[in-house]
Design an enzyme around this catalytic site. Structure first.
Site, PDB file in Angstrom:
ATOM      1  NE  ARG A  84       5.794   2.974  -8.421  1.00  0.00           N
ATOM      2  CZ  ARG A  84       5.829   2.424  -7.216  1.00  0.00           C
ATOM      3  NH1 ARG A  84       5.930   3.175  -6.136  1.00  0.00           N
ATOM      4  NH2 ARG A  84       5.764   1.117  -7.081  1.00  0.00           N
ATOM      5  CG  HIS A 128       1.518  -1.523  -5.565  1.00  0.00           C
ATOM      6  ND1 HIS A 128       2.168  -0.317  -5.647  1.00  0.00           N
ATOM      7  CD2 HIS A 128       1.405  -1.792  -4.246  1.00  0.00           C
ATOM      8  CE1 HIS A 128       2.427   0.142  -4.429  1.00  0.00           C
ATOM      9  NE2 HIS A 128       1.964  -0.743  -3.563  1.00  0.00           N
ATOM     10  CD  GLU A 173       7.063  -1.380  -0.626  1.00  0.00           C
ATOM     11  OE1 GLU A 173       7.447  -0.246  -0.322  1.00  0.00           O
ATOM     12  OE2 GLU A 173       6.147  -1.977  -0.019  1.00  0.00           O
ATOM     13  CG  ASN A 300       8.935   2.114  -2.667  1.00  0.00           C
ATOM     14  OD1 ASN A 300       9.194   2.877  -3.594  1.00  0.00           O
ATOM     15  ND2 ASN A 300       7.957   1.225  -2.726  1.00  0.00           N
ATOM     16  CE1 TYR A 302       6.244   5.844   2.720  1.00  0.00           C
ATOM     17  CE2 TYR A 302       7.203   3.762   2.028  1.00  0.00           C
ATOM     18  CZ  TYR A 302       6.292   4.783   1.838  1.00  0.00           C
ATOM     19  OH  TYR A 302       5.436   4.742   0.762  1.00  0.00           O
ATOM     20  CD  GLU A 357       5.432   3.134  -2.328  1.00  0.00           C
ATOM     21  OE1 GLU A 357       5.398   3.057  -1.075  1.00  0.00           O
ATOM     22  OE2 GLU A 357       4.937   2.278  -3.078  1.00  0.00           O
TER      23      GLU A 357
END
Length: 452
Positions: A84, A128, A173, A300, A302, A357
């Site tokens: 990606r 992005h 995002e 995504n 985290y 991600e």
């Protein structure tokens, strides 16, 4: 590990599960002034004193623009099935719209062909965060016209690459673009106006909707979606009314403000500023454009966020940091949150999903023997992949996983101070060294799973 993972000795994934890693153009490419590329908002932001740690910029980054063959070689060595990457708008339309820069397209043409020759499926992200500065000068994402400029950009890219790219992601995002860039000032273009942020949300989503039929036209064989950085919020004091309200409000702005229009064709009623601006911001037909079905949602993830409201003023909310393991970003390692997030979206916003991600920032460097022993990152990946498998067992239609990131790189406002890569990069020499986590992940891909 959670109890229902104890029922088997091995974590295995579906046969056609997609394995890869992710990067972004401004974070790795460098060559910001070559082959007709124009200035982006991140070039301008980095050149503004005090905005980026140590005055760093993406001017050179990982020099991927010149070293892409070497980087494809790394991916091939690691056995990636997919990659990606993102495309830099200022390389394609230096004036934001209008004349196409063929040299910019040539770079991505070579990259896509190189990936395919290596047996790696390309997944391209159209945006992005590197908006052409000329468009910011004309209003940026708060201006409706930027959504139509984005549609022009999409067509220019798809005409050249649409026949070969397997997966297309319109935006990465959009929450960060809107709120970190236009409300909080932490990201480019560094503005601090909540109304501009909310206007940006709508135009980002509108541009996604405008791009969808263009992508379908030029790439009918491809999968198409959008990537959101969805968050898991927990109250610091479960059952406390003020904490629970803080969680609901945060969830509205981070998650439902994007998920509801994309999947339900409405903005959440409890987002006061969007409801205030909507009569003039949202034009007839906009929500129908935004609500066009995609093939997948990129997620995504985290960490989680724990919120506590002030006892005297519930409007004041602070993040609480429970005891646990933390990365160098100050983010708690909380794998359970990935399971909670995936099962929630499958229940409330059913689709197919990719984890686009997921990764950890650690400060590991080569040791005396030249190895990079990054145990925290390896354990992070193992725990999160276990939770991803658990989510699949619970009925989540999870089709693939992209680790963040292939390379250590320019980490936005943190400059080069934070390292997320599966591969260590010596920024002075551009030497690449695969970390232990990269070798471990490679073994996972080859075996399509791992022993507990």
């Amino acid at each position: 590990m959670t109890s229902d993972l104890n029922n088997y000795d091995r974590v295995e994934f579906p046969r056609d599960f997609v394995w890869g890693a992710a990067t972004a153009s401004y974070q790795i490419e460098g060559a910001t002034e070559e082959d007709g590329r124009s200035e982006s908002i991140w070039d301008r932001f980095c050149a503004t004193p005090g905005k980026v740690l140590n005055g760093d910029s993406g001017k050179v980054a990982d020099d991927h623009y010149h070293r892409w063959r070497e980087d494809i070689g790394l991916m091939r060595q690691l056995g990636f099935k997919a990659y990606r990457f993102s495309i830099a708008w200022p390389r394609i339309l230096p004036q934001g719209r209008g004349e196409v820069n063929q040299k910019g397209l040539d770079f991505y043409d070579r990259l896509v062909d190189g990936l395919l020759e290596a047996g790696i499926a390309p997944y391209a992200t159209l945006y992005h965060w590197d908006l052409p500065q000329v468009l910011q000068d004309q209003g940026g994402w708060p201006a409706r016209d930027t959504a139509y400029a984005y549609a022009e950009y999409t067509e220019a890219v798809l005409k050249r690459l649409g026949d070969r790219v397997k997966g297309w992601i319109t935006h990465n995002e959009p929450w960060c673009v809107a709120f970190l860039g236009y409300r909080d000032g932490h990201h480019a273009p560094g503005l601090t106006d909540p109304r501009l942020a909310v206007s940006s949300v709508h135009h980002l989503l509108l541009s996604h909707g405008l791009a969808m039929p263009i992508i379908r036209q030029y790439a009918p064989q491809a999968q198409v979606g959008i990537t959101l950085n969805l968050a898991v919020y927990h109250p610091a004091r479960p059952g406390n009314a003020a904490d629970e309200l803080a969680v609901k409000r945060a969830d509205c702005e981070q998650n439902r403000l994007f998920l509801d229009p994309l999947f339900k064709g409405v903005y959440p009623e409890d987002h006061a500023l969007m409801q205030e601006l909507a009569p003039t911001l949202v034009q007839p037909g906009d929500l129908e454009i935004i609500n066009v079905p995609g093939d997948f949602l990129g997620i995504n993830y985290y960490t989680r966020t724990v919120l506590q409201a002030d006892a005297q003023d519930p409007q004041k909310v602070r993040e609480v940091h429970p005891e646990g393991i933390y990365t160098t970003m100050g983010w708690e390692v909380y794998p359970e949150g990935l399971y909670q997030l995936l099962t929630r979206v499958q229940r409330e916003y059913p689709s197919h999903y990719y984890i686009t991600e997921n990764g950890a920032s650690t400060d590991d460097r080569p040791n005396a023997s030249g190895q990079v022993v990054d145990e925290l990152r390896q354990n992070y990946l193992r725990a999160h992949l276990s939770q991803a498998r658990r989510a699949i067992d619970a009925g989540v239609q999870l089709d693939g996983y992209f680790a963040w990131s292939l390379l250590d790189n320019f980490e936005w406002a943190w400059g080069y101070d934070r390292r997320f890569g599966l591969t260590y990069v010596d920024y002075a020499t551009q030497e690449r060294i695969i970390k232990n986590s990269g070798y471990w992940y490679s073994d996972v891909i080859k075996a399509n799973g791992f022993d507990k």
